[in-house]
Design a protein around this motif. Sequence first.
Motif, PDB file in Angstrom:
ATOM      1  N   GLY A 184       6.622 -10.836  -5.116  1.00 15.29           N
ATOM      2  CA  GLY A 184       7.168 -11.849  -4.221  1.00 15.29           C
ATOM      3  C   GLY A 184       7.385 -11.386  -2.798  1.00 15.29           C
ATOM      4  N   ALA A 185       6.960 -10.173  -2.469  1.00 13.50           N
ATOM      5  CA  ALA A 185       7.149  -9.656  -1.112  1.00 13.50           C
ATOM      6  C   ALA A 185       6.128 -10.269  -0.159  1.00 13.50           C
ATOM      7  N   SER A 186       6.433 -10.240   1.131  1.00 11.51           N
ATOM      8  CA  SER A 186       5.523 -10.761   2.148  1.00 11.51           C
ATOM      9  C   SER A 186       5.078  -9.631   3.065  1.00 11.51           C
ATOM     10  N   LEU A 187       3.752  -9.386   3.076  1.00  7.65           N
ATOM     11  CA  LEU A 187       3.181  -8.356   3.941  1.00  7.65           C
ATOM     12  C   LEU A 187       2.162  -8.972   4.899  1.00  7.65           C
ATOM     13  N   VAL A 188       2.356 -10.213   5.252  1.00  4.95           N
ATOM     14  CA  VAL A 188       1.399 -10.919   6.097  1.00  4.95           C
ATOM     15  C   VAL A 188       1.148 -10.139   7.391  1.00  4.95           C
ATOM     16  N   GLY A 189      -0.126  -9.844   7.648  1.00  2.00           N
ATOM     17  CA  GLY A 189      -0.493  -9.161   8.882  1.00  2.00           C
ATOM     18  C   GLY A 189      -0.114  -7.695   8.936  1.00  2.00           C
ATOM     19  N   ALA A 190       0.317  -7.121   7.822  1.00  3.14           N
ATOM     20  CA  ALA A 190       0.722  -5.711   7.818  1.00  3.14           C
ATOM     21  C   ALA A 190      -0.494  -4.797   7.957  1.00  3.14           C
ATOM     22  N   VAL A 191      -0.281  -3.636   8.556  1.00  2.00           N
ATOM     23  CA  VAL A 191      -1.338  -2.635   8.691  1.00  2.00           C
ATOM     24  C   VAL A 191      -1.218  -1.681   7.509  1.00  2.00           C
ATOM     25  N   CYS A 192      -2.181  -1.759   6.603  1.00  2.00           N
ATOM     26  CA  CYS A 192      -2.136  -0.965   5.369  1.00  2.00           C
ATOM     27  C   CYS A 192      -3.363  -0.065   5.240  1.00  2.00           C
ATOM     28  N   GLN A 193      -3.888   0.401   6.341  1.00  2.00           N
ATOM     29  CA  GLN A 193      -5.056   1.268   6.283  1.00  2.00           C
ATOM     30  C   GLN A 193      -4.714   2.574   5.570  1.00  2.00           C
ATOM     31  N   SER A 194      -5.534   2.917   4.582  1.00  2.92           N
ATOM     32  CA  SER A 194      -5.374   4.158   3.811  1.00  2.92           C
ATOM     33  C   SER A 194      -4.024   4.231   3.102  1.00  2.92           C
ATOM     34  N   THR A 195      -3.390   3.097   2.899  1.00  2.00           N
ATOM     35  CA  THR A 195      -2.125   3.061   2.164  1.00  2.00           C
ATOM     36  C   THR A 195      -2.397   3.216   0.676  1.00  2.00           C
ATOM     37  N   VAL A 196      -1.519   3.911  -0.028  1.00  2.00           N
ATOM     38  CA  VAL A 196      -1.698   4.156  -1.460  1.00  2.00           C
ATOM     39  C   VAL A 196      -0.848   3.168  -2.253  1.00  2.00           C
ATOM     40  N   PHE A 197      -1.535   2.271  -2.985  1.00  2.00           N
ATOM     41  CA  PHE A 197      -0.860   1.289  -3.830  1.00  2.00           C
ATOM     42  C   PHE A 197      -1.157   1.560  -5.307  1.00  2.00           C
ATOM     43  N   ILE A 198      -1.499   2.778  -5.658  1.00  2.00           N
ATOM     44  CA  ILE A 198      -1.898   3.095  -7.031  1.00  2.00           C
ATOM     45  C   ILE A 198      -0.791   2.699  -8.011  1.00  2.00           C
ATOM     46  N   GLY A 199      -1.158   1.867  -8.989  1.00  2.00           N
ATOM     47  CA  GLY A 199      -0.200   1.472 -10.017  1.00  2.00           C
ATOM     48  C   GLY A 199       0.908   0.559  -9.538  1.00  2.00           C
ATOM     49  N   ALA A 200       0.798   0.038  -8.316  1.00  4.28           N
ATOM     50  CA  ALA A 200       1.842  -0.849  -7.788  1.00  4.28           C
ATOM     51  C   ALA A 200       1.779  -2.218  -8.469  1.00  4.28           C
ATOM     52  N   THR A 201       2.926  -2.883  -8.546  1.00  6.84           N
ATOM     53  CA  THR A 201       2.995  -4.230  -9.108  1.00  6.84           C
ATOM     54  C   THR A 201       3.218  -5.210  -7.964  1.00  6.84           C
ATOM     55  N   CYS A 202       2.232  -6.070  -7.748  1.00  6.82           N
ATOM     56  CA  CYS A 202       2.264  -6.990  -6.602  1.00  6.82           C
ATOM     57  C   CYS A 202       2.078  -8.430  -7.073  1.00  6.82           C
ATOM     58  N   THR A 203       2.849  -8.852  -8.029  1.00  7.01           N
ATOM     59  CA  THR A 203       2.742 -10.214  -8.540  1.00  7.01           C
ATOM     60  C   THR A 203       3.269 -11.210  -7.509  1.00  7.01           C
ATOM     61  N   SER A 204       2.460 -12.221  -7.215  1.00  4.32           N
ATOM     62  CA  SER A 204       2.821 -13.272  -6.245  1.00  4.32           C
ATOM     63  C   SER A 204       3.147 -12.701  -4.866  1.00  4.32           C
ATOM     64  N   THR A 205       2.554 -11.589  -4.523  1.00  5.72           N
ATOM     65  CA  THR A 205       2.779 -10.967  -3.216  1.00  5.72           C
ATOM     66  C   THR A 205       1.896 -11.625  -2.163  1.00  5.72           C
ATOM     67  N   ASP A 206       2.455 -11.864  -0.983  1.00 10.22           N
ATOM     68  CA  ASP A 206       1.706 -12.485   0.109  1.00 10.22           C
ATOM     69  C   ASP A 206       1.069 -11.380   0.955  1.00 10.22           C
TER      70      ASP A 206
END
Length: 436
Positions: A184-206
Amino acid sequence: MADSELVQRLKRSVEEWNAWRRDQERDFEPDLTRAVLNNVDLTGADLSNSRLAQAELGAATLKRCDFRGADLVDAYLVGANLEGARMAGAKVMRARLRGANLEGAAMVNADLEEAALAGASLRRANLSGANLREATLTKADLTEATLTGADLQRARLEGADMTKARLRKAILLHADLQRSVLNGASLVGAVCQSTVFIGATCTSTDLRNIDGRNADFSQAILQDADLRKADLGRAVLIGTDLASSNLEETVLREALSDATTLWPQDFDVREAVGANEAARLDAEHRPVVEEVTDDISLSLEALSAVEGLKESEAKWIAGQFTLDPNSPAFEAQRQTLADDKSLGEMLTWMESVFEEKLTDDEIEASLSEAERLREEEARLDRELRTEIQNLPEAERETLEHIDQMRRQLRDWSRELPEELVSGLLDQKVDEGGEDK
């Protein structure tokens, strides 16, 4: 050092301290540098613009304190209760805040670079525009926190709970969010270059419009995530659950995926990722470049030592390629794959790995391993021959006869005229199209 009289005044009575502060000039900066205030209850104290660098405030009660513009560089605040504290513009670089309670704290534009916040509670805290570069937020609770425009470059957020957090236009370049929760988090327009999301839970994430180039989403769960117009070019999507995600206008150019990646139903991954890249990564069509004599294997250990190479990429390459750049067949292999641009680039890169990246010790280790494997193969062959010799004569003759027939069949097939082979392949048993 701290002014001892000021320290005693503060300890004696917060009401007296605040009244005294009101009589001072607006820009007055109380010197409490290195003050020892562990376990002290300073609820509601006016400490704005105070010099608290290297102060010891472990387990102190600092609820609703005013730290606006204060200097808390290198301060010790482990286990402190800062619930509802006002810390806008405060300097909190390298401060130790492990396990601290910062619930509802107002930290707009605060400087928390390299701060240690592992296990801290930042529920509903306002960190808009805050500097959290290289901060440690491992297993921190950031539920419903506001981090709009915050700088989280290279921050450590492994296992952090960011449920319903607001991270619009935040900078997460090279940040580590392994196993974090972003439901449910909002990351609209975020800069996520080379960001590590391994195993992250992003259900209904914007995740609309994020710049996720080269990000690693391996094993991440993105159920019902909104990825419209997101740029995931060259992102790692191995084992990623995207089955119910919205991928409208999502850029997936040269993204790395495999058979374990879950795509939305009827989603054309080849068109999105690129025909060459999809063909290269498809589990059923991955080319295996082999050299059977004097080969140097690209071991996972050797690849892991290559700077800048993701672990998932190393695993894929190690499992798919066995190359010897000095072998006669290498150039032929290059020519065979020259039409596939992505594979050509991969081979060129792998040549540079051998020529520039691998050390002499690593190459020697690879050669030693190859020699060991050849010796092991020869030993197993000798054992097999011995076992065959020990078989009853009738069984041994049967095996030898089968082997002879196999060799004859192979030689016979090679001698068939090409026209005859083509003709046989073109024949059909019936109109149903079954091969003869």
